[in-house]
Design an enzyme around this catalytic site. Structure first.
Site, short mmCIF file in Angstrom:
data_model
loop_
_atom_site.label_atom_id
_atom_site.label_comp_id
_atom_site.label_asym_id
_atom_site.label_seq_id
_atom_site.Cartn_x
_atom_site.Cartn_y
_atom_site.Cartn_z
N CYS A 114 13.62 10.90 -5.75
CA CYS A 114 13.89 10.63 -4.33
C CYS A 114 15.38 10.68 -4.00
O CYS A 114 15.77 10.96 -2.87
CB CYS A 114 13.31 9.28 -3.93
N HIS A 276 16.09 8.15 3.12
CA HIS A 276 15.03 8.89 2.43
C HIS A 276 13.69 8.38 2.97
O HIS A 276 13.49 7.17 3.08
CB HIS A 276 15.13 8.68 0.92
N ASN A 306 6.10 11.35 2.31
CA ASN A 306 7.30 11.30 1.47
C ASN A 306 7.41 12.63 0.73
O ASN A 306 6.57 12.94 -0.11
CB ASN A 306 7.16 10.12 0.50
C1 LIG Z 1 2.33 1.88 -2.12
C2 LIG Z 1 2.29 0.82 -1.04
C3 LIG Z 1 2.10 1.48 0.31
C4 LIG Z 1 1.11 -0.08 -1.32
O1 LIG Z 1 1.09 -1.12 -0.37
P1 LIG Z 1 0.89 -2.62 -0.87
O2 LIG Z 1 0.86 -3.44 0.35
O3 LIG Z 1 1.98 -2.90 -1.86
O4 LIG Z 1 -0.51 -2.55 -1.52
P2 LIG Z 1 -0.99 -2.93 -3.00
O5 LIG Z 1 -0.53 -1.89 -3.98
O6 LIG Z 1 -0.63 -4.36 -3.25
O7 LIG Z 1 -2.54 -2.81 -2.83
C5 LIG Z 1 -3.25 -3.62 -1.91
C6 LIG Z 1 -4.69 -3.21 -1.92
O8 LIG Z 1 -4.83 -1.91 -1.30
C7 LIG Z 1 -5.53 -1.04 -2.16
N1 LIG Z 1 -5.07 0.34 -1.96
C8 LIG Z 1 -4.07 0.97 -2.61
N2 LIG Z 1 -3.93 2.21 -2.10
C9 LIG Z 1 -4.84 2.34 -1.12
C10 LIG Z 1 -5.18 3.38 -0.23
N3 LIG Z 1 -4.54 4.56 -0.22
N4 LIG Z 1 -6.16 3.17 0.65
C11 LIG Z 1 -6.82 2.00 0.69
N5 LIG Z 1 -6.56 0.96 -0.13
C12 LIG Z 1 -5.57 1.14 -1.02
C13 LIG Z 1 -5.26 -1.55 -3.55
O9 LIG Z 1 -6.25 -1.13 -4.43
C14 LIG Z 1 -5.28 -3.04 -3.34
O10 LIG Z 1 -6.61 -3.47 -3.28
P3 LIG Z 1 -7.03 -4.90 -3.87
O11 LIG Z 1 -6.26 -5.90 -3.07
O12 LIG Z 1 -8.49 -4.92 -3.63
O13 LIG Z 1 -6.63 -4.87 -5.31
C15 LIG Z 1 3.59 0.00 -1.01
O14 LIG Z 1 3.66 -0.84 -2.12
C16 LIG Z 1 4.81 0.86 -0.96
O15 LIG Z 1 5.00 1.65 -0.06
N6 LIG Z 1 5.72 0.70 -1.92
C17 LIG Z 1 6.88 1.52 -2.00
C18 LIG Z 1 6.51 2.79 -2.65
C19 LIG Z 1 7.44 3.90 -2.37
O16 LIG Z 1 8.18 3.90 -1.43
N7 LIG Z 1 7.38 4.88 -3.24
C20 LIG Z 1 8.17 6.03 -3.12
C21 LIG Z 1 9.34 5.92 -3.96
S1 LIG Z 1 10.78 6.17 -3.13
#
Ligand SMILES: CC(C)(COP(=O)(O)OP(=O)(O)OC[C@H]1O[C@@H](n2cnc3c(N)ncnc32)[C@H](O)[C@@H]1OP(=O)(O)O)[C@@H](O)C(=O)NCCC(=O)NCCS
Length: 349
Positions: A114, A276, A306
C-alpha cells in the site's frame, strides 16, 4: 535548488464494474456490511486474459507521458510499484519498458504494497534531485482480482480490493513554488505476518510459531510452492483487519504531521490530502483526528475499492482532473499498509 515536480499524471481502471451485490454470487456477504465497514460500493476487475498489471500500468503511463508533453522515448528511468506482478520475476518495470518500446533505460520494481507508490515516488525524487535523470516514470498498478479467495473464507479481504493503475512523470523544476518538498518513509517488520501473502516463498515456516504453509514430503525442492500449499488454499493473502486498522489510524496522522512540521506547515495549509484508499473509515478517522474539512480530503474508494499501489495515483489523478488541485497548491500524500510500511510526501503542485 532542484526539486521534482509531477509534470504529467494518468490513470486507468478496467471497464468491468463489480458491485457489492455482484460478490454475493461467490461468498456470504452483503452490500450493507461492505459499505458500513469500508465505504466501498463497487470496484473494477481487469479482463482475465487481456489485461495484466503491466498493461494497465502502460495505459496509465501513456496518459501521464502525453500530459507531460513528452514521448515514451524521453523517459530515462522507470519505477514500478505493485504487489501483484505479471511474473514472480522479472518485474513489471521491464515488461512496461518492452511494451512501450522505451530505450534501454533502468527499470526498478518496488514491493511495498500500500505504501508502494510513495516509496517509488521517493526513489524517483532522489534521482531527479541528484540530477541523474530528467524524466522518470513512476507507476502503481494492481490486478488483485486474479489472486483473491472468492469463497466465504476470504471475504474479509476479497471485498476490499480492486484493480487499476496510476502513473506520473517526474521532472526537475527550479520554481520555488512547485515540486516535492519532502518524503518520509517508515517500516516496522514486527507485524509482518498480520497482512501478508506467504506463498510462494522461501520462508519454510521460519518466522512463525504456527506453520503458515504445508510442504510435500520431498528430499529436495518443493518448499517454494508445493501441491499441499495449493490443496490447502494457502496461496491467498491473510489479514488481521482490526490490527491493521488500529495501527493505521496512529501512523497515518503521525506521518502526515511529520511532513507538515518538517516543512513548517500546519494542517490548515493543506489544500488536498490524498490518503491511500485503504478503507473509508480509516480516512474519516484521520480527517477527524487532524481536524480537516471535507474539501481538504479526497476519497474515491467508493468506486474502486483498495487498489493498493495504484490507489494514490488514481485518487490524485481524479482530484486533479476534477479541478480540486491547482498549480502551487499544497498537496499531501500518505499511505499505510502491509509490512507494516507507511509513508508521506508533501508537494506544491
Ligand atoms: C477488514 C475490515 C473491514 C473488517 O471489519 P471489522 O469490523 O474489523 O470486522 P471483523 O474482522 O472483526 O469481523 C466482524 C464479523 O464480520 C464478518 N465478516 C468479515 N468479512 C465479511 C464480509 N465481507 N461480509 C460479511 N461479513 C464479514 C466476520 O466473519 C466477523 O463475523 P463474526 O463476528 O461472526 O466472527 C476492517 O477490519 C478493516 O478495514 N481493517 C483495515 C484493513 C485494511 O485497511 N487493509 C488494507 C491495508 S492498507
Amino acid at each position: 535548488m532542484v526539486k521534482s515536480k509531477i509534470a504529467g499524471i494518468g490513470m486507468y481502471v478496467p471497464q468491468r464494474v463489480v458491485t457489492n451485490n455482484d460478490l454475493l454470487k461467490y461468498m456470504d456477504t452483503s452490500d450493507e456490511w461492505i459499505q458500513e465497514r469500508t465505504g466501498i460500493k463497487e470496484r473494477r476487475y481487469a479482463h482475465r486474459t487481456e489485461e495484466t498489471t503491466t498493461t494497465m500500468g502502460v495505459e496509465a503511463a501513456k496518459i501521464a507521458i502525453e500530459r507531460a508533453g513528452i514521448t515514451p522515448q524521453d523517459i530515462d528511468f522507470i519505477v514500478f510499484a505493485t504487489l501483484s506482478p505479471d511474473y514472480y520475476f522479472p518485474g513489471c518495470g521491464v515488461l512496461l519498458q518492452r511494451a512501450m518500446k522505451m530505450k534501454e533505460i533502468g527499470a526498478l520494481d518496488v514491493r511495498n504494497q500500500c505504501s508502494g507508490f510513495l516509496y517509488a515516488l521517493s526513489v524517483a525524487d532522489q534521482f531527479i534531485k541528484t540530477g541523474m535523470y530528467k524524466n522518470i516514470l513512476v507507476v502503481g498498478s494492481e490486478k488483485h482480482s486474479f489472486g483473491l479467495d472468492f469463497s466465504t473464507r476470504g471475504r474479509n479481504i476479497t471485498v476490499i480490493f480492486g484493480d487499476g493503475a496510476g502513473a506520473v512523470v517526474l521532472q526537475p523544476t527550479e520554481d520555488p513554488n512547485r515540486g516535492i518538498l519532502s518524503s518520509h518513509l517508515h517500516s516496522d517488520g514486527e507485524s509482518a505476518e498480520i497482512l501478508a501473502m506467504y506463498n510462494p516463498g522461501t520462508h519454510a515456516n521460519h518466522w512463525t510459531n504456527e506453520p503458515v504453509a504445508e510442504f510435500d514430503n520431498a528430499e529436495i525442492g518443493q518448499m517454494f510452492l508445493s501441491h499441499a500449499i495449493i490443496d490447502k488454499a494457502q496461496v491467498f493473502p491473510n489479514m488481521d483487519g482490526q490490527a491493521v486498522f488500529k495501527k493505521a489510524i496512529i501512523k497515518f496522522p503521525e506521518v502526515i504531521m511529520e511532513s507538515l512540521s518538517v516543512n513548517g506547515y500546519s494542517t490548515a495549509d493543506i489544500k488536498v490530502l490524498i490518503p491511500h484508499q485503504a478503507n473509508l473509515r480509516i480516512a474519516q478517522f484521520v480527517q477527524q483526528k487532524l481536524k480537516l474539512r471535507d474539501d481538504q480530503v479526497y476519497n474515491n474508494i467508493q468506486k474502486y475499492g483498495n487498489t493498493t499501489a495504484a490507489s494514490i495515483p488514481i485518487a490524485l489523478c481524479e482530484a486533479w482532473e476534477e479541478g480540486k488541485i491547482k498549480e502551487g497548491d499544497l498537496v499531501c500524500l500518505a499511505a499505510f499498509g502491509s509490512g507494516f510500511t507507511w509513508a508521506s510526501a508533501l508537494m506544491k503542485w
